[in-house]
Design a protein around this motif. Structure first.
Motif, PDB file in Angstrom:
ATOM      1  N   MET A   1      -8.597 -13.228  28.435  1.00  0.00           N
ATOM      2  CA  MET A   1      -8.978 -14.658  27.738  1.00  0.00           C
ATOM      3  C   MET A   1      -9.231 -14.269  26.470  1.00  0.00           C
ATOM      4  O   MET A   1      -9.267 -13.157  25.769  1.00  0.00           O
ATOM      5  CB  MET A   1     -10.443 -15.052  28.368  1.00  0.00           C
ATOM      6  N   ARG A   2      -9.065 -15.478  25.395  1.00  0.00           N
ATOM      7  CA  ARG A   2      -9.367 -15.487  24.263  1.00  0.00           C
ATOM      8  C   ARG A   2     -10.719 -15.911  23.835  1.00  0.00           C
ATOM      9  O   ARG A   2     -11.169 -16.886  24.487  1.00  0.00           O
ATOM     10  CB  ARG A   2      -8.446 -16.375  23.577  1.00  0.00           C
ATOM     11  N   VAL A   3     -11.398 -15.028  23.028  1.00  0.00           N
ATOM     12  CA  VAL A   3     -12.806 -15.536  22.695  1.00  0.00           C
ATOM     13  C   VAL A   3     -12.791 -15.851  21.066  1.00  0.00           C
ATOM     14  O   VAL A   3     -12.351 -15.050  20.370  1.00  0.00           O
ATOM     15  CB  VAL A   3     -13.801 -14.338  23.115  1.00  0.00           C
ATOM     16  N   ASN A   4     -13.381 -16.965  20.547  1.00  0.00           N
ATOM     17  CA  ASN A   4     -13.601 -17.413  19.118  1.00  0.00           C
ATOM     18  C   ASN A   4     -14.936 -17.433  19.111  1.00  0.00           C
ATOM     19  O   ASN A   4     -15.792 -18.181  19.569  1.00  0.00           O
ATOM     20  CB  ASN A   4     -12.802 -18.792  19.108  1.00  0.00           C
ATOM     21  N   PHE A   5     -15.286 -16.848  17.989  1.00  0.00           N
ATOM     22  CA  PHE A   5     -16.799 -16.808  17.742  1.00  0.00           C
ATOM     23  C   PHE A   5     -16.985 -16.263  16.026  1.00  0.00           C
ATOM     24  O   PHE A   5     -15.849 -16.048  15.522  1.00  0.00           O
ATOM     25  CB  PHE A   5     -17.605 -15.842  18.700  1.00  0.00           C
ATOM     26  N   THR A   6     -17.998 -16.423  15.569  1.00  0.00           N
ATOM     27  CA  THR A   6     -18.145 -16.034  14.388  1.00  0.00           C
ATOM     28  C   THR A   6     -18.791 -14.688  14.158  1.00  0.00           C
ATOM     29  O   THR A   6     -20.012 -14.469  14.871  1.00  0.00           O
ATOM     30  CB  THR A   6     -18.917 -17.119  13.391  1.00  0.00           C
ATOM     31  N   VAL A   7     -18.373 -13.730  13.208  1.00  0.00           N
ATOM     32  CA  VAL A   7     -18.980 -12.511  12.975  1.00  0.00           C
ATOM     33  C   VAL A   7     -19.357 -12.316  11.540  1.00  0.00           C
ATOM     34  O   VAL A   7     -18.403 -12.451  10.599  1.00  0.00           O
ATOM     35  CB  VAL A   7     -18.276 -11.413  13.450  1.00  0.00           C
ATOM     36  N   ASN A   8     -20.343 -12.101  11.140  1.00  0.00           N
ATOM     37  CA  ASN A   8     -20.952 -11.976   9.891  1.00  0.00           C
ATOM     38  C   ASN A   8     -20.348 -12.984   8.921  1.00  0.00           C
ATOM     39  O   ASN A   8     -19.890 -12.715   7.870  1.00  0.00           O
ATOM     40  CB  ASN A   8     -20.553 -10.635   9.279  1.00  0.00           C
ATOM     41  N   GLY A   9     -20.575 -14.227   9.523  1.00  0.00           N
ATOM     42  CA  GLY A   9     -20.042 -15.312   8.515  1.00  0.00           C
ATOM     43  C   GLY A   9     -18.564 -15.647   8.521  1.00  0.00           C
ATOM     44  O   GLY A   9     -18.226 -16.822   7.725  1.00  0.00           O
ATOM     45  N   CYS A  10     -17.852 -15.066   9.302  1.00  0.00           N
ATOM     46  CA  CYS A  10     -16.422 -15.287   9.244  1.00  0.00           C
ATOM     47  C   CYS A  10     -16.161 -15.370  10.646  1.00  0.00           C
ATOM     48  O   CYS A  10     -16.223 -14.714  11.674  1.00  0.00           O
ATOM     49  CB  CYS A  10     -15.770 -13.841   8.854  1.00  0.00           C
ATOM     50  N   PRO A  11     -15.112 -16.521  10.833  1.00  0.00           N
ATOM     51  CA  PRO A  11     -14.600 -16.929  12.072  1.00  0.00           C
ATOM     52  C   PRO A  11     -13.675 -15.766  12.769  1.00  0.00           C
ATOM     53  O   PRO A  11     -12.631 -15.412  11.950  1.00  0.00           O
ATOM     54  CB  PRO A  11     -13.712 -18.131  11.877  1.00  0.00           C
ATOM     55  N   GLN A  12     -13.743 -15.239  13.988  1.00  0.00           N
ATOM     56  CA  GLN A  12     -13.099 -14.312  14.468  1.00  0.00           C
ATOM     57  C   GLN A  12     -12.701 -14.742  15.778  1.00  0.00           C
ATOM     58  O   GLN A  12     -13.081 -15.499  16.356  1.00  0.00           O
ATOM     59  CB  GLN A  12     -14.016 -13.068  14.753  1.00  0.00           C
ATOM     60  N   GLU A  13     -11.211 -14.216  16.209  1.00  0.00           N
ATOM     61  CA  GLU A  13     -10.669 -14.458  17.515  1.00  0.00           C
ATOM     62  C   GLU A  13     -10.429 -13.245  18.223  1.00  0.00           C
ATOM     63  O   GLU A  13      -9.833 -12.168  17.504  1.00  0.00           O
ATOM     64  CB  GLU A  13      -9.662 -15.134  17.216  1.00  0.00           C
ATOM     65  N   ALA A  14     -10.688 -13.067  19.565  1.00  0.00           N
ATOM     66  CA  ALA A  14     -10.418 -11.630  19.996  1.00  0.00           C
ATOM     67  C   ALA A  14      -9.557 -12.085  21.208  1.00  0.00           C
ATOM     68  O   ALA A  14      -9.894 -12.925  22.035  1.00  0.00           O
ATOM     69  CB  ALA A  14     -11.676 -11.083  20.702  1.00  0.00           C
ATOM     70  N   ASP A  15      -8.263 -11.641  21.410  1.00  0.00           N
ATOM     71  CA  ASP A  15      -7.385 -11.906  22.382  1.00  0.00           C
ATOM     72  C   ASP A  15      -7.554 -10.798  23.644  1.00  0.00           C
ATOM     73  O   ASP A  15      -7.837  -9.599  23.356  1.00  0.00           O
ATOM     74  CB  ASP A  15      -5.937 -11.728  21.894  1.00  0.00           C
ATOM     75  N   ASP A  16      -7.018 -11.264  24.665  1.00  0.00           N
ATOM     76  CA  ASP A  16      -6.812 -10.197  25.922  1.00  0.00           C
ATOM     77  C   ASP A  16      -8.181  -9.645  26.212  1.00  0.00           C
ATOM     78  O   ASP A  16      -8.181  -8.452  26.679  1.00  0.00           O
ATOM     79  CB  ASP A  16      -5.564  -9.247  25.593  1.00  0.00           C
ATOM     80  N   VAL A  17      -9.210 -10.329  25.891  1.00  0.00           N
ATOM     81  CA  VAL A  17     -10.712 -10.021  26.477  1.00  0.00           C
ATOM     82  C   VAL A  17     -10.770  -9.823  27.990  1.00  0.00           C
ATOM     83  O   VAL A  17     -10.600 -11.010  28.506  1.00  0.00           O
ATOM     84  CB  VAL A  17     -11.743 -10.462  25.780  1.00  0.00           C
ATOM     85  N   TRP A  18     -10.846  -8.857  28.526  1.00  0.00           N
ATOM     86  CA  TRP A  18     -11.175  -9.020  30.158  1.00  0.00           C
ATOM     87  C   TRP A  18     -12.744  -9.331  30.446  1.00  0.00           C
ATOM     88  O   TRP A  18     -13.611  -9.093  29.631  1.00  0.00           O
ATOM     89  CB  TRP A  18     -10.849  -7.558  30.827  1.00  0.00           C
ATOM     90  N   GLU A  19     -12.656  -9.770  31.683  1.00  0.00           N
ATOM     91  CA  GLU A  19     -14.120 -10.549  31.746  1.00  0.00           C
ATOM     92  C   GLU A  19     -15.427  -9.421  31.849  1.00  0.00           C
ATOM     93  O   GLU A  19     -16.515  -9.939  31.792  1.00  0.00           O
ATOM     94  CB  GLU A  19     -13.948 -11.120  33.306  1.00  0.00           C
ATOM     95  N   GLY A  20     -15.085  -8.303  32.080  1.00  0.00           N
ATOM     96  CA  GLY A  20     -16.313  -7.302  32.065  1.00  0.00           C
ATOM     97  C   GLY A  20     -16.154  -6.447  30.781  1.00  0.00           C
ATOM     98  O   GLY A  20     -17.236  -5.636  30.465  1.00  0.00           O
ATOM     99  N   GLU A  21     -15.759  -6.857  29.933  1.00  0.00           N
ATOM    100  CA  GLU A  21     -15.647  -6.280  28.547  1.00  0.00           C
ATOM    101  C   GLU A  21     -17.072  -6.978  27.754  1.00  0.00           C
ATOM    102  O   GLU A  21     -17.336  -8.096  27.788  1.00  0.00           O
ATOM    103  CB  GLU A  21     -14.570  -6.885  27.668  1.00  0.00           C
ATOM    104  N   SER A  22     -17.572  -5.803  27.175  1.00  0.00           N
ATOM    105  CA  SER A  22     -18.981  -6.365  26.216  1.00  0.00           C
ATOM    106  C   SER A  22     -18.641  -6.591  24.874  1.00  0.00           C
ATOM    107  O   SER A  22     -17.649  -6.327  24.451  1.00  0.00           O
ATOM    108  CB  SER A  22     -20.148  -5.048  26.406  1.00  0.00           C
ATOM    109  N   LEU A  23     -19.559  -7.351  24.469  1.00  0.00           N
ATOM    110  CA  LEU A  23     -19.561  -7.718  22.963  1.00  0.00           C
ATOM    111  C   LEU A  23     -19.541  -6.505  22.034  1.00  0.00           C
ATOM    112  O   LEU A  23     -19.038  -6.303  21.193  1.00  0.00           O
ATOM    113  CB  LEU A  23     -20.741  -8.475  22.532  1.00  0.00           C
ATOM    114  N   LEU A  24     -20.084  -5.572  22.510  1.00  0.00           N
ATOM    115  CA  LEU A  24     -20.176  -3.993  21.830  1.00  0.00           C
ATOM    116  C   LEU A  24     -18.860  -3.666  21.741  1.00  0.00           C
ATOM    117  O   LEU A  24     -18.394  -3.236  20.732  1.00  0.00           O
ATOM    118  CB  LEU A  24     -21.195  -3.165  22.527  1.00  0.00           C
TER     119      LEU A  24
END
Length: 198
Positions: A1-24
């Motif tokens: 899946m693709r996750v769009n969120f803001t990290v330290n004030g900057c928009p970020q996109e993480a691709d190919d995130v699997w469902e058990g993957e942690s934010l860390l």
């Protein structure tokens, strides 16, 4: 899946995130933000603490998919976050409305050009970061990022914390090097400086 969120004030996109993957894992391995440490992976040590919509959380316990559309502040962005909070006077209301920075205020936060919120270079330290240095509260440094995030949130929520308040706020963060006195001294110092500035 693709996750769009803001990290330290900057928009970020993480691709190919699997469902058990942690934010860390996403922060460290996909985004190159090594400040949050991977120690216990069970939410017991606090080394991976970040702020999620203003609330300190163990990023090892947060599924990456849960941060879709949300705001994350890591230790790399702490100084800029604290500075913007000071400039905007944002106190009193995290995502729940009970503490910290409001979600709307966090969403308006942006990393400033010329400052690297990924490495921290070119950014003046936050009051709690400077206090940790001045009080000699940093030893090996492994626990420090989580302690800084937790202490920053405490001081945002409560300007003049008692020793019991400090101990409670930091109780989820383990340090293997110290007896915690220098860490407590650092939080007291930052609180005192914060009180003088008001």
């Amino acid at each position: 899946m693709r996750v769009n969120f803001t990290v330290n004030g900057c928009p970020q996109e993480a691709d190919d995130v699997w469902e058990g993957e942690s934010l860390l894992y996403v922060l460290r391995e996909r985004m190159g933000l090594p400040g949050s440490k991977n120690a216990c992976e069970q939410g017991e040590c606090g080394s991976c603490t970040v702020r999620l919509d203003g609330v300190p959380v163990c990023s090892c316990l947060v599924a990456a998919g849960q941060v879709e559309g949300r705001d994350v502040v890591t230790v790399e962005g702490l100084a800029d976050f604290a500075k913007q909070r000071e400039e905007h006077g944002a106190h009193g209301g995290c995502a729940s409305g009970a503490c910290g920075t409001s979600l709307d205020s966090a969403k308006q936060w942006e990393a400033k050009p010329g400052q690297d919120s990924q490495t921290g270079e070119g950014i003046e330290l936050s009051p709690i970061q400077q206090a940790f240095i001045d009080a000699g509260a940093v030893q090996c440094g492994f626990c420090t990022p989580g302690l800084l995030i937790a202490a920053d949130e405490l001081l945002e929520r409560q300007g003049d914390p008692s020793d019991q308040d400090i101990r409670e706020a930091l109780s989820g963060n383990l340090c293997r090097c110290t007896g915690y006195e220098k860490i407590l001294d650092a939080v007291r110092l930052a609180a005192a400086r914060q009180g003088e500035a008001v």
